[in-house]
Motif scaffolding. Structure first.
Motif, mmCIF file in Angstrom:
data_model
loop_
_atom_site.group_PDB
_atom_site.id
_atom_site.type_symbol
_atom_site.label_atom_id
_atom_site.label_comp_id
_atom_site.label_asym_id
_atom_site.label_seq_id
_atom_site.Cartn_x
_atom_site.Cartn_y
_atom_site.Cartn_z
ATOM 1 N N TYR A 1 0.689 -0.701 -0.486
ATOM 2 C CA TYR A 1 -0.090 0.140 -0.587
ATOM 3 C C TYR A 1 0.558 1.620 -0.006
ATOM 4 N N THR A 2 1.154 1.730 -1.247
ATOM 5 C CA THR A 2 1.718 3.240 -0.890
ATOM 6 C C THR A 2 0.340 4.331 -1.280
ATOM 7 N N SER A 3 0.851 5.424 -1.055
ATOM 8 C CA SER A 3 0.177 7.155 -1.600
ATOM 9 C C SER A 3 1.051 8.702 -1.454
ATOM 10 N N PRO A 4 0.468 9.059 -2.664
ATOM 11 C CA PRO A 4 -1.083 9.065 -3.309
ATOM 12 C C PRO A 4 -0.902 8.098 -4.870
ATOM 13 N N HIS A 5 -1.467 8.290 -5.558
ATOM 14 C CA HIS A 5 -1.457 7.898 -6.774
ATOM 15 C C HIS A 5 -0.847 8.686 -8.276
ATOM 16 N N GLU B 1 -3.331 2.024 -8.814
ATOM 17 C CA GLU B 1 -2.055 2.537 -7.987
ATOM 18 C C GLU B 1 -1.190 2.312 -6.344
ATOM 19 N N ARG B 2 -2.430 2.160 -5.680
ATOM 20 C CA ARG B 2 -2.233 2.445 -4.002
ATOM 21 C C ARG B 2 -1.485 0.768 -3.630
ATOM 22 N N LEU B 3 -2.637 -0.065 -4.423
ATOM 23 C CA LEU B 3 -2.453 -0.790 -4.035
ATOM 24 C C LEU B 3 -1.862 -1.955 -5.001
ATOM 25 N N ARG B 4 -0.733 -2.882 -4.493
ATOM 26 C CA ARG B 4 -1.057 -4.434 -4.911
ATOM 27 C C ARG B 4 -0.396 -5.707 -4.540
ATOM 28 N N ILE B 5 -1.451 -6.600 -4.772
ATOM 29 C CA ILE B 5 -1.180 -8.145 -4.700
ATOM 30 C C ILE B 5 -0.493 -8.209 -5.156
ATOM 31 N N ASN B 6 0.993 -9.072 -5.005
ATOM 32 C CA ASN B 6 1.822 -9.709 -6.175
ATOM 33 C C ASN B 6 2.763 -9.383 -6.734
ATOM 34 N N ILE C 1 3.142 -4.408 3.520
ATOM 35 C CA ILE C 1 4.502 -3.600 3.578
ATOM 36 C C ILE C 1 3.351 -1.874 3.396
ATOM 37 N N LEU C 2 3.247 -1.215 4.195
ATOM 38 C CA LEU C 2 2.304 0.004 4.741
ATOM 39 C C LEU C 2 3.494 1.265 4.515
ATOM 40 N N GLU C 3 3.155 2.055 3.639
ATOM 41 C CA GLU C 3 3.765 3.468 3.200
ATOM 42 C C GLU C 3 2.944 4.114 4.013
ATOM 43 N N VAL C 4 3.440 4.972 4.997
ATOM 44 C CA VAL C 4 2.962 5.992 5.798
ATOM 45 C C VAL C 4 2.170 7.029 4.624
ATOM 46 N N GLY C 5 0.806 7.675 5.292
ATOM 47 C CA GLY C 5 0.620 9.109 4.074
ATOM 48 C C GLY C 5 1.311 9.579 4.688
ATOM 49 N N LEU C 6 1.020 10.453 5.783
ATOM 50 C CA LEU C 6 1.701 11.599 6.629
ATOM 51 C C LEU C 6 1.824 11.751 7.912
ATOM 52 N N GLY C 7 3.288 12.402 8.279
ATOM 53 C CA GLY C 7 4.164 11.770 9.662
ATOM 54 C C GLY C 7 4.034 10.365 9.987
ATOM 55 N N GLY C 8 3.855 9.447 11.012
ATOM 56 C CA GLY C 8 3.172 8.576 11.747
ATOM 57 C C GLY C 8 2.487 7.876 12.260
ATOM 58 N N ARG C 9 3.220 9.201 14.103
ATOM 59 C CA ARG C 9 2.356 8.796 15.012
ATOM 60 C C ARG C 9 0.696 8.840 14.966
#
Length: 438
Positions: free
Chosen positions: A86-90, A96-101, A149-157
Motif C-alpha cells: 500500500y502506497t500513496s498518493p496515486h 496504483e495505491r494497492l498491489r497484491i503480488n 508493506i504499508l507506506e505512511v501517508g503523513l507523519g507517523g504517530r
C-alpha cells in the motif's frame, strides 16, 4: 449490487459500482483533507475486524518512502512470497495505491470494500485518506499474504496506517515538510515519525543524522533502533554496491532500476527491513538482484523519451529538490533545462526554488486542480525574488499546456524536467506519459 451496499445512505448508494463516483463521494464526506487523530479510524477498523496474521513492514519518513516500499516488495516477490503493498498518493489511477503480488486490485474489489467501510462507519466522519486506507487494509487482510508493506501517508504517530502494529518500522529520513501538522523543526517532526516504532521490535532510521527526539523515543518505548552508517552500511562502487547488515551481507549488488543516486540508500533501507525479517522470510541474493532490477515506481526521477529527455519527479520539498538537482547533474551536461513546475501553497516553495534555480534555464509554471495549490502569479513572484529573470518564466492553466510549450521550445539536446508536486506528474495523462516514453 453487492449486499454490503444496502445500508449505505442514499447519497452514497447512488455511486453504485462506479469507482470514480465513490471517490468523488468520499472526498465530500469530511470538510478537511487531513485531520490528526486515530480514535475515529480505530473505531471503524474494530467494527471491520481488520487484523493481520503475517509480518507487517511500515515505512515512514520525509522522502524515499514509496521507493523503499516498492523495492522491498519486489525483492520479497522474487523470493516467492505473496506480497501486499500500500502506497500513496496515486498518479493516474486509484488502484496504483494497492498491489497484491505486484498486480493492481480490480475496481470491483475496491468498491466492495468501500461499501463495507461506509456501512461500518455509521455517522463517524472520515477523511479521504482514512476512508480509503481502511478499505485497502481490509483488502490486504483478506488476501492471505506472507508480508504486508504499508507506506505512511503523513507523519507517523497519528497516521491511519499506524493503527497496524509494525513488526519492522523504517523511517527513511527526517526533513522539514508538512509543518502545519508535524512541526517546524526536525526534532518535532522526528518525534511524530518515530511514532510508528513498536516496543521490542526492530526500528530502522535510514539516514546518518537521526533527530534526538527519534532516538529518545525509540529508547523510551524499548524499540531496537538500527541507524544507517552505524548498524548497517552501504558501500558504493562504480556500477554496483555492497550491503552490510546485522544478519546479512551482499557484495556487488546491481544498481536499482529506479534511477537516481539516492535510490541506493532507499534500497539499503529496504534490505535492512528484509534483513530484520530474514528469520521468518529468508531471501537469497538472486532474489535481491532480480527485485532491484524489476522494481518500478512512476514519477521518481523517471526518464522518458530521448532528444530531448523528459524527466518526471514528484520532488515537492527542499530535501527532495536537492536530490533531484543532484540527479540532474549526474545525468551530465545538456544545452538547456526546461522545468514544468507547480506546487502546493503550504510547501516551502522558496526552499525548492533555491535548490533547483541553478539547474533550470526556463520555467513553465502551471496551475493545479486543487484548492491547496499555489497559483502561478505567486510562483512567478517567488522565482523573481530568487533572482530568476521574468523573461524566462511562462504561466499556464494546466500541466498539459505547460508541457506542450516546453516540448515546442526545447531542442533535441535540451531536457525537460516536470516536478514540484504529485499533481504535476498526474497532470500528464497515462497516454501522454506512454507517448513520451517512446
Amino acid at each position: 449490487m453487492n449486499t454490503l451496499c444496502l445500508a449505505v445512505p442514499e447519497e452514497k448508494h447512488a455511486a453504485g459500482d462506479d469507482l470514480a463516483a465513490w471517490l468523488a463521494n468520499i472526498e465530500r464526506l469530511h470538510p478537511k483533507n487531513i485531520e490528526m487523530g486515530l480514535d475515529r479510524v480505530k473505531t471503524v477498523m474494530e467494527r471491520l475486524e481488520i487484523r493481520f496474521d503475517c509480518p507487517v513492514l511500515t515505512v515512514g519518513g520525509t522522502n524515499g518512502k514509496g521507493s523503499t516500499c516498492t523495492m522491498a516488495q519486489a525483492i520479497w516477490q522474487q523470493a516467492g512470497y505473496r506480497t501486499g503493498l500500500y502506497t500513496s498518493p496515486h498518479i493516474h489511477h486509484f488502484s496504483e495505491r494497492l498491489r497484491i503480488n505486484g498486480n493492481p486490485v480490480s475496481d470491483e474489489e475496491i468498491v466492495r470494500c468501500f461499501c463495507a467501510v461506509e456501512e461500518a462507519r455509521g455517522h463517524i466522519p472520515l477523511t479521504f485518506f482514512e476512508f480509503t486506507t481502511l478499505a485497502i487494509l481490509q483488502i490486504l487482510a483478506r488476501a492471505e499474504l506472507d508480508i504486508v508493506i504499508l507506506e505512511v501517508g503523513l507523519g507517523g504517530r497519528l497516521d491511519a496506517v499506524n493503527l497496524i502494529p509494525a513488526d519492522v518500522a523504517v523511517v527513511t529520513n527526517v526533513d522539514i515538510d508538512h509543518v502545519s501538522y508535524l512541526g517546524d523543526t526536525r526534532e518535532l517532526i522526528g518525534y511524530e515519525k518515530a511514532g510508528i516504532f513498536r516496543r521490542g521490535r526492530i526500528a530502522v532510521y535510514g539516514d546518518a543524522d537521526p533527530p534526538h527526539s527519534l532516538v529518545h523515543h525509540a529508547a523510551d518505548i524499548g524499540a531496537d533502533l538500527r541507524v544507517a552508517g552505524r548498524d548497517f552500511h552501504v558501500v558504493h562502487g562504480c556500477d554496483c554496491w555492497d550491503y552490510q547488515g546485522s544478519r546479512l551481507r551482499f557484495d556487488r549488488l546491481p544498481l536499482p532500476a529506479l534511477r537516481g543516486k539516492n535510490q541506493v540508500r532507499n534500497a539499503c533501507n529496504a534490505l535492512m527491513a528484509i534483513d530484520a525479517l530474514s528469520a521468518v522470510l529468508p531471501v537469497g541474493e538472486s532474489s535481491i538482484q532480480k527485485g532491484l532490477a524489476t522494481a518500478y515506481l512512476p514519477g521518481r526521477f523517471q526518464v522518458l523519451g530521448k532528444r530531448p529527455d523528459v524527466i518526471l519527479d514528484v520532488a515537492h520539498n527542499p530535501h527532495a529538490a536537492s536530490v533531484l538537482a543532484s540527479n540532474l547533474r549526474e545525468l551530465g551536461a545538456c544545452r538547456e533545462t526546461h522545468a514544468v513546475f507547480g506546487a502546493m501553497a503550504d510547501k516551502d516553495i522558496e526552499g525548492v526554488v533555491a535548490q533547483m534555480r541553478g539547474e533550470v534555464g526556463y520555467w513553465y509554471l502551471t496551475d493545479l486542480p486543487v484548492a491547496r495549490a499555489a497559483q502561478t502569479p505567486l510562483l512567478r513572484e517567488k522565482l523573481i525574488s530568487a533572482g530568476v529573470a521574468d523573461s524566462r518564466i511562462s504561466l499556464f492553466r494546466d500541466v498539459r499546456a505547460a508541457m506542450a510549450m516546453a516540448k515546442r521550445r526545447a531542442r533535441k539536446d535540451d531536457r525537460i524536467v516536470t516536478f514540484g508536486s504529485f499533481w504535476v506528474v498526474a497532470g500528464l495523462t497515462a497516454d501522454q506519459t506512454a507517448s513520451l516514453a517512446r
